[in-house]
Design a protein around this motif. Structure first.
Motif, mmCIF file in Angstrom:
data_model
loop_
_atom_site.group_PDB
_atom_site.id
_atom_site.type_symbol
_atom_site.label_atom_id
_atom_site.label_comp_id
_atom_site.label_asym_id
_atom_site.label_seq_id
_atom_site.Cartn_x
_atom_site.Cartn_y
_atom_site.Cartn_z
ATOM 1 N N MET A 17 0.833 -1.212 0.000
ATOM 2 C CA MET A 17 0.000 0.000 0.000
ATOM 3 C C MET A 17 0.869 1.265 0.000
ATOM 4 S SD MET A 17 -3.015 -0.875 -0.410
ATOM 5 C CE MET A 17 -3.767 0.706 -0.207
ATOM 6 N N LEU A 18 1.941 1.257 0.766
ATOM 7 C CA LEU A 18 2.850 2.398 0.779
ATOM 8 C C LEU A 18 3.472 2.609 -0.603
ATOM 9 C CD1 LEU A 18 4.880 2.469 4.097
ATOM 10 C CD2 LEU A 18 3.847 4.392 2.934
ATOM 11 N N THR A 19 3.877 1.525 -1.252
ATOM 12 C CA THR A 19 4.457 1.615 -2.598
ATOM 13 C C THR A 19 3.445 2.181 -3.582
ATOM 14 O OG1 THR A 19 5.858 -0.279 -2.087
ATOM 15 C CG2 THR A 19 5.610 0.300 -4.417
ATOM 16 N N LEU A 20 2.207 1.710 -3.551
ATOM 17 C CA LEU A 20 1.167 2.228 -4.439
ATOM 18 C C LEU A 20 0.925 3.725 -4.222
ATOM 19 C CD1 LEU A 20 -1.478 -0.636 -4.429
ATOM 20 C CD2 LEU A 20 -0.063 0.124 -6.338
ATOM 21 N N LEU A 21 0.888 4.142 -2.979
ATOM 22 C CA LEU A 21 0.672 5.565 -2.683
ATOM 23 C C LEU A 21 1.839 6.420 -3.180
ATOM 24 C CD1 LEU A 21 -0.887 5.360 0.879
ATOM 25 C CD2 LEU A 21 -2.011 6.117 -1.220
ATOM 26 N N ILE A 22 3.051 5.957 -3.003
ATOM 27 C CA ILE A 22 4.224 6.714 -3.458
ATOM 28 C C ILE A 22 4.249 6.796 -4.982
ATOM 29 C CG2 ILE A 22 6.753 6.656 -3.589
ATOM 30 C CD1 ILE A 22 6.681 5.581 -0.671
ATOM 31 N N PHE A 26 4.036 10.324 -7.222
ATOM 32 C CA PHE A 26 5.020 10.745 -8.214
ATOM 33 C C PHE A 26 4.436 10.799 -9.618
ATOM 34 C CE2 PHE A 26 8.121 9.749 -4.895
ATOM 35 C CZ PHE A 26 8.890 10.901 -4.965
ATOM 36 N N TRP A 27 3.563 9.867 -9.983
ATOM 37 C CA TRP A 27 2.937 9.891 -11.307
ATOM 38 C C TRP A 27 2.116 11.173 -11.486
ATOM 39 C CZ3 TRP A 27 -2.287 9.881 -12.690
ATOM 40 C CH2 TRP A 27 -2.512 9.763 -14.057
ATOM 41 N N ARG A 28 1.349 11.537 -10.488
ATOM 42 C CA ARG A 28 0.527 12.747 -10.576
ATOM 43 C C ARG A 28 1.410 13.998 -10.615
ATOM 44 N NH1 ARG A 28 -2.959 15.491 -12.756
ATOM 45 N NH2 ARG A 28 -4.318 16.740 -11.490
ATOM 46 N N THR A 29 2.500 13.997 -9.892
ATOM 47 C CA THR A 29 3.411 15.138 -9.880
ATOM 48 C C THR A 29 4.066 15.337 -11.239
ATOM 49 O OG1 THR A 29 3.855 14.819 -7.529
ATOM 50 C CG2 THR A 29 5.456 16.110 -8.781
ATOM 51 N N PHE A 30 4.518 14.279 -11.870
ATOM 52 C CA PHE A 30 5.228 14.392 -13.141
ATOM 53 C C PHE A 30 4.299 14.610 -14.332
ATOM 54 C CE2 PHE A 30 8.599 11.995 -10.792
ATOM 55 C CZ PHE A 30 9.472 13.063 -10.726
#
Length: 115
Positions: A17-22, A26-30
């Protein structure tokens, strides 16, 4: 509530879950695309490009005529066109925000300033 021992399964679930959130963060930021600001101060006609398509905004006293030769574009919230296939007539506002959508369903926010 009593504390429970951290099991391997629970630990793996937390890490996933932590990996999915991270990754989502980052996907939304880039992939974030901000507003395109166009300054048309003191001009009656203003040209600008959005994703390779050239748009021309012509200001009159009460209306703004927006034209393009590119196909597949539309303005959200505005369905009426000015008799031409790729022209829209919009009530004039000194600072106007347009939500342009292309054929790939990509929405771009364009802010036109005529102040």
């Amino acid at each position: 509530m009593a504390a429970q021992k951290l099991t391997k399964g629970r630990f793996v679930q937390i890490i996933i879950m932590l990996t999915l959130l991270i990754v989502a963060f980052f996907w939304r930021t880039f992939t974030y695309q901000g507003d395109i600001n166009i300054d048309c101060t003191g001009q009656k006609t203003c040209s600008f490009k959005v994703n390779g398509a050239t748009f021309e905004a012509t200001k009159t006293d009460e209306m703004l005529l927006l034209e393009t030769q590119a196909t597949g574009w539309r303005i959200q919230e505005i369905d009426k066109q000015d008799g031409k296939q790729h022209a829209w007539q919009i009530p004039f506002n000194p600072k106007l925000t347009l939500l342009l959508t292309n054929s790939q369903q990509q929405t771009i926010s364009v802010v036109l300033s005529f102040e």
